[in-house]
Design an enzyme around this catalytic site. Structure first.
Site, mmCIF file in Angstrom:
data_model
loop_
_atom_site.group_PDB
_atom_site.id
_atom_site.type_symbol
_atom_site.label_atom_id
_atom_site.label_comp_id
_atom_site.label_asym_id
_atom_site.label_seq_id
_atom_site.Cartn_x
_atom_site.Cartn_y
_atom_site.Cartn_z
ATOM 1 N N HIS A 124 -22.153 26.991 -1.790
ATOM 2 C CA HIS A 124 -21.696 28.114 -1.973
ATOM 3 C C HIS A 124 -20.589 27.906 -3.225
ATOM 4 C CE1 HIS A 124 -19.017 31.334 -0.927
ATOM 5 N NE2 HIS A 124 -19.728 31.782 0.132
ATOM 6 N N ARG A 130 -14.841 37.503 -5.021
ATOM 7 C CA ARG A 130 -15.582 37.985 -6.329
ATOM 8 C C ARG A 130 -15.996 39.210 -6.213
ATOM 9 N NH1 ARG A 130 -19.774 34.158 -6.375
ATOM 10 N NH2 ARG A 130 -18.998 33.502 -4.496
#
Ligand SMILES: Cc1cc2nc3c(=O)[nH]c(=O)nc-3n(C[C@H](O)[C@H](O)[C@H](O)COP(=O)(O)OP(=O)(O)OC[C@H]3O[C@@H](n4cnc5c(N)ncnc54)[C@H](O)[C@@H]3O)c2cc1C
Ligand code: HEM
Ligand code: HEM
Ligand code: SF4
Ligand code: F3S
Ligand code: FES
Lengths: 249, 615, 212
Positions: free
Chosen positions: B257, B273
């Protein structure tokens, strides 16, 4: 210059005949962002591999690492050393069986608690795999979730003087759990059935309103309000029972 | 010798283990679950995001159905999955979700009317239907065509695990927590139970059962930086592998990740994000657009993670006492947004980094997150190689994830597999007759006791923590996100050497009681073996598929590598033996483009002897 | 799993009644104390005024009848709260070490409540005994008493105990029965401490008037 921390740790290994309960001092140089998870593991790996303590998620979500840190029951993994003076004292949680050093047996305690409370949804309905789910208001789901967030860390039990004095006392965590099921319309238990579980001196009427639980809970579960709500509810129920009984006889 | 008998021995009391246990217990069998920690502390509780099931209730999930879910899953797996399993899975998931609702999980619900959501930092409007008001809603997750991830605020795994454990208690499932299975008892054909070390007293106990299930979760902790709990060391896989009979599937498929925090390696959600956060390097320079001009930070998980490592290798990482990292910048999203929509991130930063993300940068790096590989089973959860041995959850390679699992599919897997494998175990138990040979039991117990004695009193001189750290570093440095022949070979060589060292451990403490140095020492050899399965499998797989990215073999090669790796570890060997089987027997969705990631593909019908296409 | 499977309902309401009675007797005693404070406060308007008030209660028989009634409530309250008071040494030690360990204000305050309660039990009994044995009440008698020997110390300690016990008692009831919520907890605590302060002040003034 970084500080040298003096970490005093309670030591006792019941499985070692040579071990006696004592405090042992360790020294560790502080690094930026140091928390007790990193600190204790460094002590174990670099200085004393016999140290016993519990960590699991190391992200403040599993409740494994609760211990008494300078007098306050807290989650060690989210405790930063920079918030403390040079000296840090670590003790195992009181109120639970000691396994060794900082490890206590919360697992058995909570299992027994959940069995006592029958902390599951009670219903007569069969599950129908074909059917659409029962509807629920989102706000209610969120309310239930708010109480469901408890991570069974045991801090509220360790903080509560009542629980320490009277070992049978269920404590805030259990009472909050019952409040969660009372809220849940899927649990078909009646008020009387809840009353049977918590309307006692071990239950809600044993609580003396000390509020250490509320002030210490690392997940900020609204314990105070749940305790107040339950006592009111159970008190009113008892009065109703009285009047009802009068009418009947 | 303390012997505990049961019909089913469940090694692991996370979601998968307990869901199987419930199924079996409600059919009247005696079930004992083992767990390293109290059941509710199992790592399933850490899942925040959600659980995938095609309910199609919310407006952004309208028209969803299990077939679309199936397709998303296969594409997500980069066609590495078993399609029969994926199909069964997608069709059972809605039932699983509804049963969980029936058992008391407080799923978030549809609220009819107008509301807003953010995508790529922009605000959009949606209007939920009145007919769906009060049904289970869902949120958006990567790699899916529809909003499909059902959730309970930001604690989905927690609520699921607490609910499942409460049902398990109500059905009389016994949980022996603080108990670690350290070896399987088997006669070469049948699995009969396990030898277990009590983590309260340090004593050994024997559990004998007609059926044994391994549901011990992931093994992320063979990597130094992992979002996994520290107990995720692969114990269940190790004991299966060490029989020499049971293969592990696709061990090279490891998911990273992009944003684990440093230090701590705690996950901060992709939402950062998604909502417009950016990645910066040591010079506070936004580098992602240079690598991925189009999607920048919003490229898929594996792509972003890959680019981050590449950039750090070029010397643009930020040095810290806890290793190199990059920065995640969400400051421009504003206080209001961060403290409400990204509250979890805000709390994590405050609690674990002591920084306020409204004003400061978040130190992040790609972090090991999920193990697609595991004990290879058939579609009913029966492990290859031993009768009476089953596996489910992250520990298993049931194989619906192939080479990349989709967010939210893993919680769903634990429950769905729990239902399906549980049913199979019930059938199995109804017919199963076994004779437990006490001789066999004593032999195995003696073997383990001797192993312990050797660790405490033996002549070894290796420090277990040093060996573990060396292993973690090797994997981190050479078997990370980017892989190539040279690094992998180095990793395999180093790990082989480490395997020898891991046999020479000597405790520095006395090993009495719930001693954790001993716990680690008992499984370090197995952990290095797992690491070897990962590294060696990766070395041999000469293609790029999903999370397995070979710099030297950038094609997804369906012609030669549309297969699943099976790793066996024979006693005394220093390398696993690899075999391969077709990735899927049934093909509902022939291999094609995923629709993202831009992988180059060698089609499966590409001429057999033709050279690979030019790059 | 089934709601109907739960054992036949067979529980007792006793504990709930006891707990309710504890709160009700507590509130009753609080109300009494507030009235009592105001009545005694009449001394500042002169002996005559005080005597008139006393005479009114005397002549209507209220003084001794309510005195006896009060004594009963008083003892009843004690008996009820005695269920909570740690009498055994182990309990005391546990509470003490716990309070020291977590050093938490509300936990300490409970200790204060128990200790003041015990002071009230002793002093209150003496006080009622003395008063009711020497009816009628007159300002002069009270003055004599107050100026004699150590009685003034007795009263000072007594009034502090009563004021604190009353304030903390109301706080406790509020918290336990959900009237004080986490929202208004700090505010309520502040108001109750103001009440305690006011009580101490009024009572001290009365005492001063008796003393001089
Ligand atoms: C930070 C994080 C976030 C995630 N978020 C999501 C998400 O949003 N959605 C999603 O779908 N998935 C998510 N996942 C993945 C998902 O949570 C896991 O894959 C899943 O919960 C695994 O469940 P399990 O039952 O297989 O194993 P676990 O829950 O890990 O349980 C393993 C059990 O095995 C026991 N055990 C281990 N070894 C032994 C041994 N030797 N002897 C005895 N017992 C043993 C343990 O004590 C434990 O009880 C996330 C994972 C992480 C790390
Ligand atoms: C015999 C002397 C007394 C003793 C020993 C005593 C003791 C106690 C104790 C130990 C408690 C705490 C109960 C708990 O926390 O559950 C309590 C509560 C209380 N007391 Fe007293 N008390 C006495 C007299 C009084 C008097 C004179 C008043 C009035 C001024 C009073 C008012 C209260 C109130 C309001 C409560 C709160 C009740 C509750 O928590 O339910 N008490 N008392
Ligand atoms: C019916 C019974 C009571 C009567 C008639 C009575 C009357 C009086 C009188 C006349 C005084 C003035 C001083 C004196 O003469 O001693 C006094 C003072 C006092 N009494 Fe009482 N009292 C009674 C019960 C109580 C009780 C039950 C309490 C508390 C538990 C109490 C607490 C006090 C205190 C603290 C003072 C001194 C402070 C002050 O000046 O107000 N009294 N009382
Ligand atoms: S209520 Fe709070 S303190 Fe108590 S166990 Fe739950 S999370 Fe821990
Ligand atoms: S600390 Fe204990 S006494 Fe009640 S208010 Fe909390 S449970
Ligand atoms: S380790 Fe899980 S809460 Fe601290």
């Amino acid at each position: 210059m970084s500080r040298i921390l003096e970490i005093n740790i309670f030591r006792y290994n019941p499985e070692d005949p040579a071990s006696v309960p004592r405090m042992q001092t360790y020294y560790l140089e502080e690094t930026p962002n140091l928390n007790l998870f990193i600190a204790l593991n460094r002590l174990k790996e670099e200085q004393d591999p016999s140290l016993m303590f519990d960590f699991c998620c190391r992200a403040a979500i599993c409740g494994a690492c609760a211990m008494v840190i300078n007098g306050k029951p807290q989650l060690a993994c989210k405790t930063k050393t920079k918030d403390f003076p040079n000296q840090i004292n670590l003790m195992p949680l009181p109120g639970f069986k000691l396994i060794g050093d900082l490890c206590v047996d919360t697992g058995s305690w909570f299992r027994i608690m959940n069995e006592k409370l029958e902390a599951w949804v009670h219903t007569n309905k069969e599950f129908d795999p074909e059917a659409e789910e029962e509807r629920m208001e989102n706000s209610l789901a969120e309310q239930i979730y708010e109480l469901d967030r408890c991570i069974e860390c045991g801090c509220c039990i360790a903080a509560c003087a009542t629980a320490q004095m009277r070992s049978g006392f269920l404590g805030a965590v259990a009472l909050n759990r019952i409040a969660r099921f009372i809220l849940d319309p899927r649990d078909k238990r009646s008020e009387q059935q809840y009353f049977e579980i918590i309307g006692t001196d071990q239950g809600i009427f044993g609580c003396m309103g000390l509020l250490a639980c509320e002030d210490i809970c690392p997940k900020n579960i609204p314990l105070q309000d749940q305790l107040g709500y339950l006592r009111k509810k159970m008190g009113v129920l008892a009065v109703k029972n009285y009047l009802f009984w009068k009418k009947r006889s | 010798m303390e012997i505990i008998y049961s019909d089913l021995l469940c090694i692991g009391a996370g979601l998968a283990g307990e869901r199987v246990a419930i199924e079996v217990a409600q059919n009247g069998f005696k079930v004992v679950c083992l767990s390293l920690v109290p059941a509710r502390r199992s790592h399933s509780s850490a899942a925040q995001g959600g659980m995938q099931a095609a309910l199609g209730n919310c407006i952004k999930g309208e028209g969803d159905n299990p077939d679309i879910h199936f397709e998303d899953t296969v594409k997500g797996s980069d066609w590495g999955c078993d399609q029969e399993v994926a199909k069964l899975f997608a069709h059972t998931a809605p039932i699983a979700i509804r049963q969980l609702a029936y058992w008391g999980v407080p799923w978030n619900r549809v609220v009819s009317g107008r509301s807003f959501y953010y995508k790529g930092g922009k605000r959009f409007e949606k209007i939920e239907r009145i007919e769906k008001h009060g049904l289970i809603t869902a949120r958006d997750f990567g790699g899916t065509a529809k909003w499909r991830a059902c959730y309970c605020s930001d604690g989905t795994g927690h609520s699921l695990l607490y609910t499942i454990d409460s049902v398990a208690i109500s059905k009389g499932v016994l949980v022996h927590d603080r108990s670690e299975a350290i070896s399987l008892i088997q006669d070469g054909e049948n699995c009969l139970g396990a030898v277990v070390r009590c983590l309260r007293t340090g004593k050994l106990r024997v559990y004998l059962a007609k059926a044994t299930l391994i549901a011990t979760g992931g093994f992320g902790r063979i990597y130094r930086a992992s979002t996994n709990a520290i107990i995720n060391e692969g114990g269940g896989l190790i004991i299966a592998l060490e029989t020499g009979l049971v293969p592990l599937g696709n061990m090279e498929a490891v998911q990273f990740h992009p944003t684990g925090i440093v230090p701590g390696d705690i996950l901060v959600t992709e939402g950062c994000r998604g909502d417009g956060g950016v990645l910066l390097d040591i010079n506070k320079y936004r580098f992602m657009p240079d690598y991925e001009p189009e999607k920048a930070e919003l490229a898929s998980r594996d792509v972003v993670a890959r680019r981050m490592v590449e950039h750090m290798r070029k010397g643009f990482g930020v040095k810290s006492p806890y290793g190199e990292h990059l920065w995640l910048d969400i400051r421009h999203l504003g206080k209001e947004h961060i403290t409400t929509k990204l509250r979890e991130v805000y709390d994590i930063c405050l609690n674990f980094l002591g920084i306020n993300p409204v004003e400061e940068l978040i130190p992040v790096r790609p972090t090991q997150h999920y193990s697609m590989g595991g004990i290879k089973t058939n579609v009913y959860g029966e492990a290859y190689g031993l009768k009476g041995l089953f596996a489910a959850g992250e520990a298993a390679c049931w194989d619906m994830h192939g080479f990349n699992r989709l967010g939210g599919n893993s919680l769903a897997e634990t429950i769905v597999a729990g239902m399906i494998v549980g049913k199979r175990i019930v059938e199995f138990l109804q017919e199963r007759e076994v004779n437990f040979s006490l001789k066999l039991v004593e032999l195995e117990l003696k073997k383990q006791q001797e192993k312990i004695n050797k660790l405490i009193f033996g002549k070894g001189r290796e420090n277990v923590y040093k060996v573990r750290n060396a292993m973690q570093d090797i994997l981190m440095d050479y078997v990370g996100i980017f892989r190539n022949e040279k690094d992998l070979q180095l990793a395999v060589d180093n790990l082989q050497e480490l395997l020898e060292r891991s046999k020479q451990i000597k405790l520095r403490s006395n090993g009495l009681g719930a001693n954790s140095e001993l716990s680690l020492a008992l499984k370090i050899e197995g952990m290095v073996k797992l690491a070897l399965c990962v590294a060696y499998g990766a070395l041999q797989r000469k293609e790029s598929r999903g999370a397995h990215t070979r710099e030297d073999y950038p094609y997804r090669n369906d012609r030669d590598w549309w297969v699943r790796t099976l790793a066996y570890f024979k006693e005394k060997d220093s390398l696993p033996t690899l075999e391969y089987e077709p990735a899927t027997k049934k093909i509902f969705l022939p291999p094609g483009k995923r629709g993202y990631g831009g992988t180059k593909i060698v089609p499966y019908d590409y001429p057999k002897d033709a050279p690979l296409p030019e790059l | 799993m089934r709601a109907t499977n739960v054992r036949k309902i067979n529980f007792s309401n006793t504990v709930a009644y006891l707990d309710l009675s504890q709160a009700i007797t507590g509130i009753f005693l609080c109300l009494f104390m507030l009235t009592h404070t105001l009545l005694v406060f009449s001394i500042i308007f002169g002996e005559k005024c005080f005597n008139k008030v006393a005479l009114f209660f005397e002549s209507t028989g209220l003084a001794w009848s309510s005195g006896i009634f009060l004594t009963i409530i008083f003892l009843f309250h004690f008996l009820l709260t005695a269920r909570k008071i740690p009498f055994s040494f182990t309990e005391q030690a546990k509470f003490w070490s716990q309070a020291k360990m977590i050093n938490h204000q509300d936990t300490w305050l409970w200790l204060v409540q128990v200790l003041t309660g015990i002071v009230i039990l002793l002093f209150g009994s003496i006080h009622i005994w003395v008063i009711l044995n020497d009816l009628p009440i007159t300002a002069l008698k009270s003055k004599h008493l107050m100026q004699k020997g150590g009685w003034v110390y007795f009263y000072v300690l007594f009034l502090f105990s009563v004021a604190f016990h009353l304030g903390l008692g109301l706080y406790r009831i509020g918290v336990k029965w959900g009237f004080i919520t986490s929202q208004n907890r700090l505010k309520s605590k502040k108001y109750l401490f103001i009440l305690v302060g006011t009580l101490i002040m009024i009572d001290s003034i009365s005492l001063l008037f008796f003393y001089f």
